[in-house]
Write an enzyme that holds these catalytic residues in place. Structure first.
Site, PDB file in Angstrom:
ATOM      1  N   CYS A   1       0.822  -1.210   0.000  1.00  0.00           N
ATOM      2  CA  CYS A   1       0.000   0.000   0.000  1.00  0.00           C
ATOM      3  C   CYS A   1       0.855   1.259   0.000  1.00  0.00           C
ATOM      4  O   CYS A   1       0.886   2.008  -0.965  1.00  0.00           O
ATOM      5  CB  CYS A   1      -0.908   0.013   1.223  1.00  0.00           C
ATOM      6  SG  CYS A   1      -1.748  -1.534   1.442  1.00  0.00           S
TER       7      CYS A   1
HETATM    8  N1  SAJ Z   1       6.540   2.347   8.657  1.00  0.00           N
HETATM    9  C1  SAJ Z   1       7.638   3.089   9.099  1.00  0.00           C
HETATM   10  N2  SAJ Z   1       7.438   4.043  10.039  1.00  0.00           N
HETATM   11  C2  SAJ Z   1       6.199   4.294  10.575  1.00  0.00           C
HETATM   12  C3  SAJ Z   1       5.095   3.531  10.105  1.00  0.00           C
HETATM   13  C4  SAJ Z   1       5.290   2.566   9.151  1.00  0.00           C
HETATM   14  O1  SAJ Z   1       8.761   2.879   8.644  1.00  0.00           O
HETATM   15  O2  SAJ Z   1       6.073   5.160  11.438  1.00  0.00           O
HETATM   16  C5  SAJ Z   1       6.729   1.334   7.621  1.00  0.00           C
HETATM   17  C6  SAJ Z   1       6.343  -0.045   8.088  1.00  0.00           C
HETATM   18  O3  SAJ Z   1       7.454  -0.701   8.682  1.00  0.00           O
HETATM   19  C7  SAJ Z   1       5.927  -0.724   6.778  1.00  0.00           C
HETATM   20  C8  SAJ Z   1       5.375   0.419   5.950  1.00  0.00           C
HETATM   21  O4  SAJ Z   1       5.869   1.636   6.537  1.00  0.00           O
HETATM   22  O5  SAJ Z   1       7.046  -1.262   6.120  1.00  0.00           O
HETATM   23  C9  SAJ Z   1       3.833   0.446   5.912  1.00  0.00           C
HETATM   24  O6  SAJ Z   1       3.414   0.454   7.235  1.00  0.00           O
HETATM   25  P1  SAJ Z   1       1.839   0.572   7.629  1.00  0.00           P
HETATM   26  O7  SAJ Z   1       1.757   0.559   9.109  1.00  0.00           O
HETATM   27  O8  SAJ Z   1       1.213   1.691   6.916  1.00  0.00           O
HETATM   28  O9  SAJ Z   1       1.279  -0.828   7.151  1.00  0.00           O
HETATM   29  P2  SAJ Z   1       0.331  -1.343   5.976  1.00  0.00           P
HETATM   30  O10 SAJ Z   1       0.830  -0.866   4.661  1.00  0.00           O
HETATM   31  O11 SAJ Z   1       0.126  -2.800   6.180  1.00  0.00           O
HETATM   32  O12 SAJ Z   1      -1.102  -0.776   6.289  1.00  0.00           O
HETATM   33  C10 SAJ Z   1      -1.465   0.430   5.848  1.00  0.00           C
HETATM   34  C11 SAJ Z   1      -2.506   0.822   6.884  1.00  0.00           C
HETATM   35  N3  SAJ Z   1      -1.753   1.190   8.079  1.00  0.00           N
HETATM   36  C12 SAJ Z   1      -2.186   1.888   9.094  1.00  0.00           C
HETATM   37  O13 SAJ Z   1      -3.210   2.530   9.028  1.00  0.00           O
HETATM   38  C13 SAJ Z   1      -1.375   1.851  10.352  1.00  0.00           C
HETATM   39  C14 SAJ Z   1      -3.336   1.813   6.272  1.00  0.00           C
HETATM   40  O14 SAJ Z   1      -2.539   2.910   5.906  1.00  0.00           O
HETATM   41  C15 SAJ Z   1      -4.088   1.201   5.109  1.00  0.00           C
HETATM   42  O15 SAJ Z   1      -5.355   0.776   5.574  1.00  0.00           O
HETATM   43  C16 SAJ Z   1      -3.385   0.027   4.503  1.00  0.00           C
HETATM   44  O16 SAJ Z   1      -2.008   0.306   4.541  1.00  0.00           O
HETATM   45  C17 SAJ Z   1      -3.871  -0.133   3.084  1.00  0.00           C
HETATM   46  O17 SAJ Z   1      -4.339  -1.231   2.791  1.00  0.00           O
HETATM   47  O18 SAJ Z   1      -3.846   0.852   2.345  1.00  0.00           O
END
Ligand code: SAJ
Length: 436
Positions: free
Chosen positions: A274
């Site tokens: 995502c």
């Molecule tokens: N990450 C960081 N720093 C942060 C947060 C995340 O480095 O502070 C990294 C994570 O390690 C990961 C990536 O970013 O590699 C994505 O992290 P994520 O927590 O956004 O995880 P996803 O992609 O599984 O889920 C996201 C959803 N996350 C949250 O709301 C917390 C949301 O944005 C969406 O519902 C989903 O993608 C989607 O399906 O679009």
């Protein structure tokens, strides 16, 4: 002409019994199908993969957030799974949850949405709601689904209604589909109303917006917001290191602000299907419209270069000890793209490990969630926690799974580079641990 009037249809979706058809039974579609069944709707789940359908019919879920018990309950409630699209004609609503990845040159790969639209063209009938859930650029629902229903001889708002409603699945999060507010937007006002009525049976809170485009952009805003803020803190991590300041301490301190600040944490890059990808849908479409998206482009650049930065930090650490990466035995800890899940798609951990491998490191990986055969398919040697980890010269924490014993890791491995701040967060004070 549908036998029902618009009002009849609206009422039926709102309070009556109807059948939900789900196209695509992945990490979005299967939870949606199971949720619909748990809320008393009849469900027909369709997927092009007959093996996936057979496994579901046998009560085995391939989606981490759907337990076999939840799947069994859906089957017991009458949910049916099929690889024969003709059954979708029985559905009163078609929810499309197929992949929307990027192609080789990071341009949108619309092939899955186009294939689903072709299915809709073949199975759509009067009285149906057709709703796209796959993350995509603004205008997709009008461009791909309207022609599909029209090619079936159906007229918008007379025979069928068409909406976009972004999926908000957060893999590994305890929130279930029904608990998460759902944004819905129609390609017409009547479509929006019908969509809100139907989704109101699946989730507790529906937020209706004026158009499908607004709903499509809502999703892209949500994920661009994350990508940009993660990139910003990744850049600040590099600045903090140059100032010999602990970024983890600073983010923790800023997070004490009870308003106007949401903490994001630096890391080895951004993974998943995502956050690294969705903003590119917007950037690609904006470029077609001659509109710039500098924040998106800069965030992508910073996040994509984090594996290089992490590798550079490891080289510097070894250099301080008169060592080089070449010939050093390095254990990668955590390969999945985020903690406590097995999904390693777009995982920056893999990019870091590839860079270390190219610079001559002897690699092992330790990830209690990603199956060993999948690690081996990446060409990595899987290591178990129970193994003697002292044979490794350096361990790099790339994904901070809860199941890792970080104290034991620091006791056994001579040097640990922590890209996730997990030692800070757990209050484990080990002199041989260096943080990003
Ligand atoms: N990450 C960081 N720093 C942060 C947060 C995340 O480095 O502070 C990294 C994570 O390690 C990961 C990536 O970013 O590699 C994505 O992290 P994520 O927590 O956004 O995880 P996803 O992609 O599984 O889920 C996201 C959803 N996350 C949250 O709301 C917390 C949301 O944005 C969406 O519902 C989903 O993608 C989607 O399906 O679009």
């Amino acid at each position: 002409m549908t036998t029902d009037t618009y009002q009849d249809r609206l009422e039926r979706f709102r309070t009556g019994r109807w059948t939900a058809g789900v196209i695509g039974l992945g990490y979005v579609g299967l939870p949606l199908a199971v949720t619909a069944a748990s809320r008393g709707l009849d469900v027909i789940g369709f997927d092009i993969d007959p093996r996936r359908v057979a496994a579901l019919d046998g009560g085995t879920s391939h989606v981490e957030d759907v337990t076999d018990e939840e799947l069994e309950a859906a089957l017991a409630a009458g949910a049916r799974f099929t690889a024969d699209e003709a059954h979708l004609r029985e559905a009163d609503a078609l929810f499309i949850a197929v992949p929307s990845p990027l192609g080789r040159n990071r341009q949108p790969d619309m092939s899955f949405i186009e294939s689903a639209a072709a299915t809709v063209a073949r199975v759509a009938r009067p009285g149906q709601l057709v709703s796209l859930e796959s993350t995509t650029y603004p205008g997709t629902t009008e461009d791909h689904l309207l022609p599909a229903v029209r090619s079936a001889g159906l007229e918008l708002d007379r025979d069928v209604w068409v909406t976009f409603s972004p999926e908000r699945v957060d893999p590994g999060n305890v929130l279930q589909t029904g608990d998460i507010p759902k944004v819905v937007g129609g390609v017409s006002e009547a479509s929006g109303a019908i969509g809100a009525a139907a989704y109101g049976r699946l989730v507790d809170n529906v937020h209706l917006v004026s158009t499908a485009r607004a709903a499509e952009l809502t999703k892209l805003l949500e994920n661009t917001y994350r990508a940009v803020n993660i990139a910003m803190v990744n850049e600040l991590a590099q600045v903090a290191h140059a100032f010999d300041i602990d970024i983890w301490e600073v983010v923790g301190a800023a997070a004490t602000k009870p308003f106007g600040f949401q903490p994001f944490y630096p890391g080895p890059g951004v993974g998943g299907h995502c956050i690294p990808l969705d903003p590119q849908f917007l950037a690609w479409r904006a470029r077609e419209l001659r509109v710039t998206t500098r924040f998106i482009d800069l965030a992508e650049d910073i996040n994509l270069h984090m594996p290089d930065y992490v590798t550079g930090r490891i080289a510097a650490l070894l250099n301080e000890r008169q060592r080089s990466i070449a010939g050093t035995r390095i254990l990668g800890v955590g390969v999945a793209y985020k903690p406590n899940i097995a999904d390693d798609r777009e995982s920056p951990a893999i990019d870091v490990l590839r860079l270390l491998e190219r610079r001559g490191a002897e690699l092992g990986v330790l990830d209690p969630h990603v199956p060993p055969d999948r690690l081996e398919r990446h060409g990595f040697t899987a290591t178990e926690h129970a193994d003697d980890l002292s044979e490794w010269d350096l361990a790099v924490v790339l994904t901070d799974h809860d199941a890792i014993d970080y104290a034991a890791l620091a006791e056994q491995v001579e040097l640990v580079f922590d890209t996730r701040g997990v030692y800070r967060r757990k209050g484990i004070d080990a002199p041989n641990v260096v943080s990003l």
